[in-house]
Design an enzyme around this catalytic site. Sequence first.
Site, short mmCIF file in Angstrom:
data_model
loop_
_atom_site.label_atom_id
_atom_site.label_comp_id
_atom_site.label_asym_id
_atom_site.label_seq_id
_atom_site.Cartn_x
_atom_site.Cartn_y
_atom_site.Cartn_z
CD GLU A 286 35.79 54.02 42.78
OE1 GLU A 286 36.33 53.08 43.40
OE2 GLU A 286 35.35 53.91 41.63
CD1 TRP A 289 35.02 48.55 45.28
CD2 TRP A 289 33.24 47.98 44.04
NE1 TRP A 289 35.27 47.30 44.74
CE2 TRP A 289 34.19 46.93 43.98
CE3 TRP A 289 32.05 47.85 43.34
CZ2 TRP A 289 33.98 45.77 43.24
CZ3 TRP A 289 31.83 46.68 42.60
CH2 TRP A 289 32.79 45.66 42.55
CD1 TRP A 317 42.04 28.40 39.80
CD2 TRP A 317 42.51 30.17 38.51
NE1 TRP A 317 41.03 29.32 39.97
CE2 TRP A 317 41.30 30.42 39.21
CE3 TRP A 317 43.00 31.13 37.64
CZ2 TRP A 317 40.57 31.59 39.05
CZ3 TRP A 317 42.28 32.31 37.48
CH2 TRP A 317 41.09 32.53 38.18
CG ASN A 353 41.50 51.11 41.60
OD1 ASN A 353 41.57 50.11 42.29
ND2 ASN A 353 40.49 51.31 40.76
CD1 TRP A 371 40.43 33.53 42.20
CD2 TRP A 371 40.79 34.64 44.10
NE1 TRP A 371 39.59 33.01 43.15
CE2 TRP A 371 39.79 33.68 44.33
CE3 TRP A 371 41.19 35.46 45.15
CZ2 TRP A 371 39.17 33.50 45.57
CZ3 TRP A 371 40.57 35.28 46.39
CH2 TRP A 371 39.58 34.33 46.59
CD1 TRP A 394 43.52 40.95 45.12
CD2 TRP A 394 44.11 39.89 43.25
NE1 TRP A 394 44.80 41.35 44.80
CE2 TRP A 394 45.19 40.72 43.68
CE3 TRP A 394 44.26 39.13 42.10
CZ2 TRP A 394 46.39 40.79 42.97
CZ3 TRP A 394 45.47 39.20 41.40
CH2 TRP A 394 46.51 40.02 41.84
#
Length: 479
Positions: A286, A289, A317, A353, A371, A394
């Site tokens: 993590e 990431w 969208w 999360n 988004w 996102w």
Amino acid sequence: MDSGSPSSTLVWLRDDLRLDDNPALSEAASLGQPLIVVYVLDEDSPGVRPLGGATKWWLHHSLTDLAAALEAAGSRLLLRRGPATDIIRDLALETGASTVLWNRRYGGPERRVDAGVKDWAAEHGLKAASFQANLMFEPWTVRTGAGGPYKVFTPFWRACLDGSEPRLPLDAPERLPAPSTDAGGRPPAGDALDSWRLLPRRPDWSGGLATTWQPGEAGAWQRLADFLDGPAEDYGTGRDVPGVEGTSRLSPHLRFGEISPFRIWHALRERFPHSAPADVGIFRSELGWREFCWQLLYENPQLATRNYRPEFDRFAWQAPSNAELAAWQQGRTGYPLVDAGMRQLWQTGWMHNRVRMAAASFLVKNLLADWRLGEAWFWDTLVDADAASNPANWQWVAGSGADASPYFRIFNPVTQSRKFDAGARYLREYLPELSGLDDKAIHEPWKAGGLAAGYPEPIVGLPESRARALETYQRLKDG
């Protein structure tokens, strides 16, 4: 500045609000010259993104903590507001600085500002130096065999782990040189923190933040200690259960640099020196990431506004109605896991999360909202709103990003809450109006009739909205 005064060192702090493992500050301490430590609130340089409301709250308290720590070490925190290039240039001339030091940043606008300061310093005979402080693996150091950036996380992280171990953290200087002063013994004038009006006032919505968080370096160290003593060994499973303290909650402290990733990395090494549990490796990934997200931003400075995958510029969208968007923002979609997460966000400035993924998926897939609407809301309401991780995550959920979630992965909030909050501990904490429902009914309160009085009906059907999303994504795939 008095011409007879010794030259001074200027340390420019940004997202590194700590004394521990702060290479720029350690270098300044070793020089021994009169020291100016400045934080510049720069919302004026071209392209620099203004802070959101929650991060402004955090920044106020973090700067308060930092000022006290610097004073205890014999120094002082100077605050100024405006375009950073102008502020640093003027302050260096005002204080007779011979050296300007800072820790590196990786966003496009910030790098341009830093490069401009470095060029100006060189032109005027000042030494300017920057240091690696907030990323363990700087973006340009991790490259594919072809010499380009990685676009998929797993090989990126493997390359990081195959390289050199992250350096050891630097201890905080025990004492810092006193501030430089003018002929009258006065240090440079700065702003009063309250004049920046970072705290909410009318209304003051920060009560839940204040009871949840301790901004500052001491708070970061306490979070790390609590994590190592508790959730670290079971992180692999605990991180998915929102009703328990299974995560580190270090993200806002990392966001503001109140603790360095090097310190966290080696604290894990020290606690688990021989055979670290697999869960610790998952936590390290993590951290990886986060590093990957910063590489993405380094290579794509418009990550918060432009699709990483350009084919998504053609994606259809659907603009949500004002009522739909407000229902999502306020936690009144009719789906308990989404609503609990959005209310946790509003109350505490943070969201678990696992729930973030469900809430984001609901917005961009069940409502087919762009988004960027969600990214902007999180930017304003998260205390850990990070210029790299927020847009990268996102885009991951939307399918438009690097190493993105497949278009057909649509989180079902009912399935997710049944699986990860089976006893409804999380749901009941943030949705008290559902507390009368049993552990089965609470996941689908619209089936409970009068027992769920006061809780809204779902604003969209899951099967229908899933089918619409899949159809829309398939049209994009088919060209």
